[in-house]
Design a protein around this motif. Sequence first.
Motif, PDB file in Angstrom:
ATOM      1  N   LEU A 165     -10.748 -21.763 -17.153  1.00 41.90           N
ATOM      2  CA  LEU A 165     -10.184 -22.766 -15.646  1.00 41.90           C
ATOM      3  C   LEU A 165      -9.525 -21.950 -14.973  1.00 41.90           C
ATOM      4  N   GLY A 166      -8.684 -21.197 -16.126  1.00 43.60           N
ATOM      5  CA  GLY A 166      -7.738 -19.792 -15.033  1.00 43.60           C
ATOM      6  C   GLY A 166      -9.331 -19.304 -13.842  1.00 43.60           C
ATOM      7  N   SER A 167     -10.173 -19.221 -14.208  1.00 49.33           N
ATOM      8  CA  SER A 167     -11.052 -18.462 -13.037  1.00 49.33           C
ATOM      9  C   SER A 167     -11.101 -19.824 -12.215  1.00 49.33           C
ATOM     10  N   LYS A 168     -11.381 -20.849 -12.689  1.00 45.95           N
ATOM     11  CA  LYS A 168     -11.771 -22.214 -11.205  1.00 45.95           C
ATOM     12  C   LYS A 168     -10.614 -21.533 -10.816  1.00 45.95           C
ATOM     13  N   VAL A 169      -9.471 -22.186 -11.209  1.00 48.40           N
ATOM     14  CA  VAL A 169      -8.009 -21.882 -10.791  1.00 48.40           C
ATOM     15  C   VAL A 169      -7.665 -21.266  -9.373  1.00 48.40           C
ATOM     16  N   GLN A 170      -8.169 -19.438 -10.203  1.00 45.15           N
ATOM     17  CA  GLN A 170      -8.017 -18.453  -9.322  1.00 45.15           C
ATOM     18  C   GLN A 170      -8.815 -18.873  -8.067  1.00 45.15           C
ATOM     19  N   PHE A 171     -10.418 -19.646  -8.680  1.00 43.82           N
ATOM     20  CA  PHE A 171     -11.666 -19.381  -7.551  1.00 43.82           C
ATOM     21  C   PHE A 171     -10.730 -20.815  -5.906  1.00 43.82           C
ATOM     22  N   ILE A 172     -10.523 -21.560  -6.434  1.00 40.22           N
ATOM     23  CA  ILE A 172      -9.819 -22.448  -6.185  1.00 40.22           C
ATOM     24  C   ILE A 172      -8.872 -22.143  -5.349  1.00 40.22           C
ATOM     25  N   SER A 173      -7.828 -20.997  -5.445  1.00 39.16           N
ATOM     26  CA  SER A 173      -6.469 -20.683  -4.952  1.00 39.16           C
ATOM     27  C   SER A 173      -6.560 -19.987  -3.666  1.00 39.16           C
ATOM     28  N   THR A 174      -7.968 -19.334  -4.107  1.00 37.25           N
ATOM     29  CA  THR A 174      -8.701 -17.968  -2.710  1.00 37.25           C
ATOM     30  C   THR A 174      -9.076 -19.646  -1.796  1.00 37.25           C
ATOM     31  N   ILE A 175      -9.400 -19.620  -2.480  1.00 35.49           N
ATOM     32  CA  ILE A 175      -9.834 -20.689  -1.097  1.00 35.49           C
ATOM     33  C   ILE A 175      -8.779 -20.914  -0.212  1.00 35.49           C
ATOM     34  N   GLY A 176      -8.258 -21.608  -0.429  1.00 33.66           N
ATOM     35  CA  GLY A 176      -7.378 -22.725   0.308  1.00 33.66           C
ATOM     36  C   GLY A 176      -6.084 -21.085   0.110  1.00 33.66           C
ATOM     37  N   LYS A 177      -5.803 -19.757  -0.126  1.00 29.12           N
ATOM     38  CA  LYS A 177      -5.413 -19.279   0.850  1.00 29.12           C
ATOM     39  C   LYS A 177      -5.767 -18.826   1.890  1.00 29.12           C
ATOM     40  N   LEU A 178      -7.204 -18.794   2.042  1.00 25.52           N
ATOM     41  CA  LEU A 178      -8.459 -18.401   2.833  1.00 25.52           C
ATOM     42  C   LEU A 178      -8.219 -18.530   4.090  1.00 25.52           C
ATOM     43  N   ILE A 179      -7.859 -20.189   3.848  1.00 21.23           N
ATOM     44  CA  ILE A 179      -7.968 -21.335   5.279  1.00 21.23           C
ATOM     45  C   ILE A 179      -7.012 -20.726   5.978  1.00 21.23           C
ATOM     46  N   PRO A 180      -5.514 -20.599   5.835  1.00 21.47           N
ATOM     47  CA  PRO A 180      -4.690 -20.286   7.160  1.00 21.47           C
ATOM     48  C   PRO A 180      -4.636 -19.293   7.323  1.00 21.47           C
ATOM     49  N   ILE A 181      -5.404 -18.419   6.792  1.00 17.35           N
ATOM     50  CA  ILE A 181      -5.310 -17.282   7.244  1.00 17.35           C
ATOM     51  C   ILE A 181      -6.481 -17.259   8.341  1.00 17.35           C
ATOM     52  N   PHE A 182      -7.367 -17.226   8.154  1.00 15.00           N
ATOM     53  CA  PHE A 182      -8.950 -18.043   9.372  1.00 15.00           C
ATOM     54  C   PHE A 182      -8.642 -18.622  10.557  1.00 15.00           C
ATOM     55  N   ILE A 183      -7.974 -19.286   9.996  1.00 15.30           N
ATOM     56  CA  ILE A 183      -7.015 -20.225  10.734  1.00 15.30           C
ATOM     57  C   ILE A 183      -6.607 -19.056  12.208  1.00 15.30           C
ATOM     58  N   ILE A 184      -5.258 -18.550  11.498  1.00 18.38           N
ATOM     59  CA  ILE A 184      -4.848 -17.995  12.415  1.00 18.38           C
ATOM     60  C   ILE A 184      -5.957 -16.527  13.331  1.00 18.38           C
ATOM     61  N   ILE A 185      -6.336 -16.091  12.580  1.00 21.52           N
ATOM     62  CA  ILE A 185      -7.432 -15.174  12.744  1.00 21.52           C
ATOM     63  C   ILE A 185      -7.952 -15.608  14.270  1.00 21.52           C
ATOM     64  N   GLY A 186      -9.023 -17.074  13.951  1.00 19.21           N
ATOM     65  CA  GLY A 186      -9.792 -17.878  14.741  1.00 19.21           C
ATOM     66  C   GLY A 186      -9.145 -17.911  15.899  1.00 19.21           C
ATOM     67  N   TYR A 187      -7.961 -18.429  15.929  1.00 19.03           N
ATOM     68  CA  TYR A 187      -7.139 -18.995  17.111  1.00 19.03           C
ATOM     69  C   TYR A 187      -6.061 -17.820  18.120  1.00 19.03           C
ATOM     70  N   GLY A 188      -6.039 -16.648  17.374  1.00 23.11           N
ATOM     71  CA  GLY A 188      -5.245 -15.752  17.988  1.00 23.11           C
ATOM     72  C   GLY A 188      -5.882 -14.517  18.513  1.00 23.11           C
ATOM     73  N   LEU A 189      -6.829 -14.599  17.663  1.00 25.84           N
ATOM     74  CA  LEU A 189      -7.671 -13.442  18.322  1.00 25.84           C
ATOM     75  C   LEU A 189      -8.750 -14.470  19.721  1.00 25.84           C
ATOM     76  N   THR A 190      -8.529 -15.716  19.627  1.00 31.98           N
ATOM     77  CA  THR A 190      -9.136 -15.988  21.209  1.00 31.98           C
ATOM     78  C   THR A 190      -8.357 -16.475  21.966  1.00 31.98           C
ATOM     79  N   LYS A 191      -6.830 -17.428  21.435  1.00 27.25           N
ATOM     80  CA  LYS A 191      -5.858 -18.203  22.509  1.00 27.25           C
ATOM     81  C   LYS A 191      -4.660 -16.853  22.977  1.00 27.25           C
ATOM     82  N   GLY A 192      -4.833 -16.027  21.829  1.00 26.22           N
ATOM     83  CA  GLY A 192      -3.794 -15.188  22.032  1.00 26.22           C
ATOM     84  C   GLY A 192      -3.359 -14.279  23.759  1.00 26.22           C
ATOM     85  N   THR A 193      -2.458 -13.506  24.163  1.00 26.30           N
ATOM     86  CA  THR A 193      -2.343 -13.102  25.071  1.00 26.30           C
ATOM     87  C   THR A 193      -1.115 -12.302  25.237  1.00 26.30           C
TER      88      THR A 193
END
Length: 459
Positions: A165-193
């Motif tokens: 259960l603890g490892s599953k919590v770790q897996f879910i939270s890891t996916i959760g934390k990567l989502i906003p990070i990838f959003i910043i990466i995707g938009y930042g690299l393509t929209k940043g000036t």
Amino acid sequence: MESISKSKIRVNDTVNASEIKGLKKEIGLFEAIAIVIGVVIGSGIFFKASFVFKNAGSPMMGIMAWIAGGVITMASGLTIAEIATAIPKTGGVFVYLKELYGEKWAFLFGWVQSVIYVPGAAAALAIVFATQATTFVPLNDLQQKLLAIAMILIIMISNVLSTRLGSKVQFISTIGKLIPIFIIIGYGLTKGTAHGIVGATTSTVTITGFGTAILGTLWAYDGWVGVGNIAGELKNPKRDLPKSIIFGVTMIIAVYVLINLAIIQVIPVEEVIASSKPASDAATVLFGSGGAALISAGILISIFGALNGYLLTGVRIPFAMAQDGLMPYASFFGKINEKYQTPLNAFVLEVILACIYVFSGSFEMLTNLVTFILWIFFTMAVAGVFILRKKHKHIERPYQVPLYPIVPMVGIIGGLYIIVNTLFTDTTNALYGLAITIIGLPVYIYISKKKEMMKQFTK
């Protein structure tokens, strides 16, 4: 010194000790990778950019510092993976030091980890979590501390009920934390000036400044070795342990480099250096006021995952020490809960200490005190591959570090740099850390004498 050279059978027998004593082998490869990523990517990814770019001297050198820190981390990871597959037992670095250098060195490492570092780091992460929560809910100082303790208790309960259960919590939270990070990466690299990596030089580029910048990235990379602490609970440690370290660290390096590229693509590097929360500032530029809320939520998920990972892996160190009879009340702290088959008593010990540190408010000082000492032990662990290959050639090693001995030397040089730099730039804390470690010596002597008396009594 306890040696592993006497017989291959002996090592293979001890590999399964945790299974015989009750810990379930129920963590798979994806959960192990999530533990590596989840422990390392905490709050540092959102706040370290300012320090790194300030000291590096230019955007290009700042990115090179993140890459260099990643190379040192990867070299250490590739090396430790060989030792871990040869000795895939619960306890991680504690076990490696015990087998390769002797019981005393292992005890001193476990001493500073169990008494100060693990509960202190957990307390620090919980307080940061509670502080970040004030973005959404106003909380006074006492309420923040109570929330921090509540988060520690929630994580303890989930991990005590089931390691899976603890490892599953770790897996879910890891996916959760990567989502906003990838959003910043995707938009930042393509929209940043803001012209990103070709931005203006911020200061004179020097070897010392670049070295300090690398040092800052290495703090952000810290924690990957924790997966070795639960090696005895992996379904297939000889296969999955090196893969989890290699895949996990590779993804972490990519995430760190890309999000820093995205940040300096969105806001000028001068503003990054002046900001205390550059990732949030970049998100605000990209998405407006809602961007700050997005990142705040991402930080909460990220810290929660790191806190879960620190406790999940860190508790295995006092447990492994108790299993080896190297703790006061070893039979109690080394006991497995019969209902849930998890190290409940060792977990309670670390959580009690963490809660005390939350209220004491001294957790940051405590963790700073032992940073110097822990890097001595980590560097010893990396150097242990030379002992493993020279003195224990018969030990089965399903995985071997590539480009030996170059890769291990890169890890060792990186570790030595941290040690020397800390000794000269933070001498007081380094000396206090040595003092705390030395305090563990009389405890070790007492435990050793007690163990010897018990052996004599049972003869």
